[in-house]
Design a protein around this motif. Structure first.
Motif, PDB file in Angstrom:
ATOM      1  N   SER A 259       0.891  -1.368  -0.154  1.00  0.00           N
ATOM      2  CA  SER A 259      -0.021   0.113  -0.109  1.00  0.00           C
ATOM      3  C   SER A 259       0.757   1.382  -0.255  1.00  0.00           C
ATOM      4  O   SER A 259       0.247   2.502   0.230  1.00  0.00           O
TER       5      SER A 259
ATOM      6  N   VAL B  29       2.584   4.159  -1.723  1.00  0.00           N
ATOM      7  CA  VAL B  29       2.972   4.659  -3.072  1.00  0.00           C
ATOM      8  C   VAL B  29       4.257   4.754  -3.499  1.00  0.00           C
ATOM      9  O   VAL B  29       4.535   4.383  -4.663  1.00  0.00           O
TER      10      VAL B  29
ATOM     11  N   SER C  42      -8.916   3.612  -3.764  1.00  0.00           N
ATOM     12  CA  SER C  42      -8.120   4.539  -3.182  1.00  0.00           C
ATOM     13  C   SER C  42      -8.347   6.060  -3.756  1.00  0.00           C
ATOM     14  O   SER C  42      -8.517   6.123  -5.197  1.00  0.00           O
ATOM     15  N   SER C  43      -8.171   7.174  -3.101  1.00  0.00           N
ATOM     16  CA  SER C  43      -8.298   8.409  -4.084  1.00  0.00           C
ATOM     17  C   SER C  43      -7.125   8.623  -4.715  1.00  0.00           C
ATOM     18  O   SER C  43      -7.094   9.528  -5.697  1.00  0.00           O
TER      19      SER C  43
ATOM     20  N   TYR D 227       1.159   1.769  -7.936  1.00  0.00           N
ATOM     21  CA  TYR D 227       0.101   1.571  -7.076  1.00  0.00           C
ATOM     22  C   TYR D 227      -1.128   2.017  -7.554  1.00  0.00           C
ATOM     23  O   TYR D 227      -2.126   1.193  -7.405  1.00  0.00           O
TER      24      TYR D 227
ATOM     25  N   ASN E 219      -7.118   9.237   2.309  1.00  0.00           N
ATOM     26  CA  ASN E 219      -6.191   8.903   3.071  1.00  0.00           C
ATOM     27  C   ASN E 219      -6.913   9.009   4.678  1.00  0.00           C
ATOM     28  O   ASN E 219      -7.652   9.717   4.834  1.00  0.00           O
TER      29      ASN E 219
ATOM     30  N   ARG F  30      -1.221   3.721  12.029  1.00  0.00           N
ATOM     31  CA  ARG F  30      -0.887   3.847  10.883  1.00  0.00           C
ATOM     32  C   ARG F  30       0.522   3.386  10.708  1.00  0.00           C
ATOM     33  O   ARG F  30       1.388   3.594  11.508  1.00  0.00           O
TER      34      ARG F  30
ATOM     35  N   ASN G 116       5.957   4.541   8.195  1.00  0.00           N
ATOM     36  CA  ASN G 116       6.690   5.444   6.811  1.00  0.00           C
ATOM     37  C   ASN G 116       5.716   5.754   6.028  1.00  0.00           C
ATOM     38  O   ASN G 116       6.061   6.425   4.710  1.00  0.00           O
TER      39      ASN G 116
ATOM     40  N   VAL H 282       3.472   9.290   5.659  1.00  0.00           N
ATOM     41  CA  VAL H 282       3.922  10.824   6.112  1.00  0.00           C
ATOM     42  C   VAL H 282       3.460  11.250   7.589  1.00  0.00           C
ATOM     43  O   VAL H 282       4.351  11.769   8.462  1.00  0.00           O
TER      44      VAL H 282
ATOM     45  N   LYS I  66       4.892   9.209  10.288  1.00  0.00           N
ATOM     46  CA  LYS I  66       6.352   9.369  10.501  1.00  0.00           C
ATOM     47  C   LYS I  66       6.614  10.701  11.235  1.00  0.00           C
ATOM     48  O   LYS I  66       7.604  10.744  11.877  1.00  0.00           O
TER      49      LYS I  66
ATOM     50  N   GLY J 289      10.096  14.537   2.313  1.00  0.00           N
ATOM     51  CA  GLY J 289      10.223  14.851   0.975  1.00  0.00           C
ATOM     52  C   GLY J 289       9.311  16.195   0.573  1.00  0.00           C
ATOM     53  O   GLY J 289       9.607  17.187   1.000  1.00  0.00           O
ATOM     54  N   ASN J 290       8.329  15.959  -0.288  1.00  0.00           N
ATOM     55  CA  ASN J 290       7.653  16.951  -0.637  1.00  0.00           C
ATOM     56  C   ASN J 290       6.389  17.504   0.373  1.00  0.00           C
ATOM     57  O   ASN J 290       5.558  16.636   0.630  1.00  0.00           O
TER      58      ASN J 290
ATOM     59  N   ALA K 189       2.185  18.869  -0.952  1.00  0.00           N
ATOM     60  CA  ALA K 189       1.291  18.035  -1.456  1.00  0.00           C
ATOM     61  C   ALA K 189       0.092  18.369  -0.351  1.00  0.00           C
ATOM     62  O   ALA K 189       0.169  18.361   0.740  1.00  0.00           O
TER      63      ALA K 189
ATOM     64  N   ARG L  53      -3.586  16.631   1.259  1.00  0.00           N
ATOM     65  CA  ARG L  53      -4.293  15.261   1.423  1.00  0.00           C
ATOM     66  C   ARG L  53      -5.672  15.729   2.176  1.00  0.00           C
ATOM     67  O   ARG L  53      -5.558  16.427   3.134  1.00  0.00           O
TER      68      ARG L  53
ATOM     69  N   ARG M 120       8.809  11.649  -5.219  1.00  0.00           N
ATOM     70  CA  ARG M 120       8.304  10.420  -5.986  1.00  0.00           C
ATOM     71  C   ARG M 120       8.466  11.041  -7.637  1.00  0.00           C
ATOM     72  O   ARG M 120       8.194  12.103  -7.924  1.00  0.00           O
TER      73      ARG M 120
ATOM     74  N   GLU N 134       4.110  12.885  -8.711  1.00  0.00           N
ATOM     75  CA  GLU N 134       3.495  13.427  -7.502  1.00  0.00           C
ATOM     76  C   GLU N 134       1.971  13.425  -7.762  1.00  0.00           C
ATOM     77  O   GLU N 134       1.415  13.634  -8.743  1.00  0.00           O
TER      78      GLU N 134
HETATM   79  P1  GDR Z   1      -0.082   8.687  -0.026  1.00  0.00           P
HETATM   80  O1  GDR Z   1       0.350   8.792   1.621  1.00  0.00           O
HETATM   81  O2  GDR Z   1       0.970   8.625  -0.694  1.00  0.00           O
HETATM   82  O3  GDR Z   1      -0.968   9.860  -0.046  1.00  0.00           O
HETATM   83  O4  GDR Z   1      -0.805   7.196   0.037  1.00  0.00           O
HETATM   84  P2  GDR Z   1       1.765   8.976   2.238  1.00  0.00           P
HETATM   85  O5  GDR Z   1       1.552   9.385   3.643  1.00  0.00           O
HETATM   86  O6  GDR Z   1       3.076   8.090   1.889  1.00  0.00           O
HETATM   87  O7  GDR Z   1       2.118  10.434   1.543  1.00  0.00           O
HETATM   88  C1  GDR Z   1       1.497  11.718   1.643  1.00  0.00           C
HETATM   89  C2  GDR Z   1       2.127  12.659   0.970  1.00  0.00           C
HETATM   90  O8  GDR Z   1       3.290  13.046   1.716  1.00  0.00           O
HETATM   91  C3  GDR Z   1       4.486  13.309   1.080  1.00  0.00           C
HETATM   92  N1  GDR Z   1       5.709  13.060   1.677  1.00  0.00           N
HETATM   93  C4  GDR Z   1       6.336  11.926   2.115  1.00  0.00           C
HETATM   94  N2  GDR Z   1       5.586  10.676   2.031  1.00  0.00           N
HETATM   95  C5  GDR Z   1       6.061   9.741   2.735  1.00  0.00           C
HETATM   96  N3  GDR Z   1       5.598   8.484   2.841  1.00  0.00           N
HETATM   97  N4  GDR Z   1       7.211   9.952   3.466  1.00  0.00           N
HETATM   98  C6  GDR Z   1       7.858  11.249   3.452  1.00  0.00           C
HETATM   99  O9  GDR Z   1       9.134  11.283   3.792  1.00  0.00           O
HETATM  100  C7  GDR Z   1       7.303  12.151   2.928  1.00  0.00           C
HETATM  101  N5  GDR Z   1       7.583  13.511   2.704  1.00  0.00           N
HETATM  102  C8  GDR Z   1       6.539  13.974   1.944  1.00  0.00           C
HETATM  103  C9  GDR Z   1       4.189  12.261  -0.249  1.00  0.00           C
HETATM  104  O10 GDR Z   1       5.002  12.616  -1.299  1.00  0.00           O
HETATM  105  C10 GDR Z   1       2.712  12.550  -0.413  1.00  0.00           C
HETATM  106  O11 GDR Z   1       2.510  13.622  -1.211  1.00  0.00           O
HETATM  107  C11 GDR Z   1      -1.717   6.556   1.207  1.00  0.00           C
HETATM  108  C12 GDR Z   1      -1.419   5.126   1.338  1.00  0.00           C
HETATM  109  O12 GDR Z   1      -2.157   4.834   2.350  1.00  0.00           O
HETATM  110  C13 GDR Z   1      -2.243   4.500   0.237  1.00  0.00           C
HETATM  111  O13 GDR Z   1      -2.304   3.166   0.189  1.00  0.00           O
HETATM  112  C14 GDR Z   1      -3.605   5.041  -0.046  1.00  0.00           C
HETATM  113  O14 GDR Z   1      -4.391   4.487  -1.202  1.00  0.00           O
HETATM  114  C15 GDR Z   1      -3.399   6.490  -0.253  1.00  0.00           C
HETATM  115  O15 GDR Z   1      -2.908   7.103   1.086  1.00  0.00           O
HETATM  116  C16 GDR Z   1      -4.992   7.114  -0.082  1.00  0.00           C
END
Ligand code: GDR
Ligand code: NDP
Length: 372
Positions: free
Chosen positions: A116, A118, A161-162, A184, A213, A219, A222, A224, A227, A246-247, A250, A252, A313, A316
């Motif tokens: 799951s 991305v 998923s969204s 994904y 989300n 949760r 790893n 965001v 974390k 990272g970014n 974004a 959500r 990513r 994105e």
């Molecule tokens: P997402 O969740 O990709 O929306 O997928 P995630 O928390 O991984 O990322 C959300 C946004 O945060 C940015 N980001 C980071 N993400 C992670 N993981 N780690 C980092 O260090 C970091 N820094 C910035 C990402 O780029 C992104 O834009 C989740 C998952 O649960 C999927 O399975 C589900 O389908 C979707 O939510 C809806």
């Protein structure tokens, strides 16, 4: 749960006792969940047990225990009131899926299992497609053939998923065009359409939940939000100095996982199968999450966060905000936990966890960088 892991897979019934809310005369409903050890799987199990279900879960064999999220609801399988049972299987193993559907004879099947993450899906694209897309097809086939052979009624839920909306701007609802932006997300689109196809071709009672989300203290660490809240706890308590992300731009639509599993169940209780968006309709950037989480413990996130391009990513998803009017109006669902409450819940939980880690670190039981 630990007690059972030395046994053969077929002898792995793990159980839970909660008071049955079902009438004595009503037969106990059975649910089968793939991904039961994940965040949503654990909340859905609690929810279904509280509704009087017998809950069966498919778990993967792992060299480490992967049942931590279920420990608090574990009851020794020798207890006759045990109502949660775990079975070894995998979404890449069609024969195992068939075997469990045929032997358990579930009334409802929830397909929550997935690779799951991305970001990871760019690194493991074939595996992600195999589990997320073909895995859904395998489970649908297991259900279809079971129905064909037995004439039983079985309802199927697909964890959509969204992320499927990807590049399509918000607000996103059931009629919004999919434009997936990762292996994904592409795989989830395939699983979505497999589910629609099985409904149309075979009359299967199959629903797609298109969930935005959703987060919680359970949760995966790893993603965001978690974390960040893990880091907030550890930084506040003096176990960590920096947080690499990272970014931050974004956006959500973040809700609480506990609220969302009820929506999954509701979809399967209707007269007709359909697809529904589940969302809070409120969107925030990662930066706003940082502000709220660090601010909650009186810290300034800019003092601790550093950008590591490793977390960017290749493509994105910039902006997700759902429109969940359909499920609110037709099924009466709405979220109970808002953004601020969600962040507070997660930070408080991770602060407590960091305090326990500090005791272990101070007494030499773990290294301070180690997370038990
Ligand atoms: P997402 O969740 O990709 O929306 O997928 P995630 O928390 O991984 O990322 C959300 C946004 O945060 C940015 N980001 C980071 N993400 C992670 N993981 N780690 C980092 O260090 C970091 N820094 C910035 C990402 O780029 C992104 O834009 C989740 C998952 O649960 C999927 O399975 C589900 O389908 C979707 O939510 C809806
Ligand atoms: P998690 O990553 O927490 O859990 C995923 C589950 O799938 C785990 O139980 C995992 O097992 C299991 N799994 C992984 N690979 C396989 C496999 N090959 N065969 C069988 N099971 C496997 O995800 P969530 O609980 O957060 O999400 C549940 C579902 O909802 C997923 O399908 C996800 O893609 C989807 N989703 C999630 C959203 C969210 O915001 N949380 C939003 C929209 C959709 P193990 O514990 O062994 O790793």
């Amino acid at each position: 749960i630990f007690l059972n892991h030395h046994r053969a897979p077929t002898a792995l019934p793990v159980a839970l006792a909660t008071l049955s809310t079902m009438a004595e005369t009503e037969p106990m409903k059975k649910a089968l969940i793939s991904g039961i050890t994940g965040q949503d799987g654990s909340y859905l199990t609690e929810f279904l047990l509280s509704k009087g279900y017998e809950v069966h879960g498919i778990i993967r064999r792992s060299s480490n225990f992967n049942t931590q999220r279920l420990e608090h609801i574990y009851i020794d399988p020798h207890n006759s009131s045990a109502r949660m049972k775990l079975h070894y299987g995998d979404l890449t193993d069609a024969s195992a899926l068939r075997k469990w559907v045929d032997s358990i004879c579930p009334d409802e099947v929830y397909n929550l299992g997935a690779q799951s993450h991305v970001g990871v899906s760019f690194e493991n694209p074939d595996y992600t497609a195999d589990v997320v897309a073909t895995g859904a097809l395998r489970l649908l086939e297991a259900v279809r053939t079971h129905i064909e052979t037995t004439g039983r009624k079985v309802r199927y839920y697909q964890a959509g998923s969204s992320e499927m909306y990807g590049a399509t701007p918000p607000p996103q609802d059931e009629n919004t065009v999919f434009h997936p932006r990762s292996p994904y997300a592409v795989s989830k689109v395939a699983a979505h359409w497999y589910t629609v196809n099985y409904r149309e071709a075979y009359g299967l009672f199959a629903c797609n939940g298109i969930l935005f989300n959703h987060e919680s203290p359970r949760r995966g660490e790893n993603f965001v939000t978690r974390k960040i809240t893990r880091a907030v706890g550890r930084i506040k308590i003096g176990l960590q100095k920096k947080l690499f992300l990272g970014n931050l731009k974004a956006s959500r639509d973040w809700g609480f996982a506990g609220d969302y599993v009820e929506a999954m169940w509701l979809m399967l209780q209707q007269d007709k199968p359909d697809d529904y968006v589940v969302a809070t309709e409120d969107s925030h950037t990662v930066e706003e999450f940082l502000e709220e989480a660090f601010g909650y413990v009186g810290l300034n996130w800019q003092d601790y966060v550093e950008i590591d391009p490793r977390y960017f990513r290749p493509s994105e998803v910039d902006n997700l905000r759902g429109s969940s009017a359909k499920i609110r109006e037709l099924l009466g669902w709405k979220p109970k936990v808002d953004f601020k409450q969600l962040v507070a819940m997660m930070v408080e939980s991770d602060l407590e966890r960091a305090k326990r880690e500090k005791v272990l670190a101070d007494n030499g039981y773990i290294a301070s960088h180690q997370q038990p």
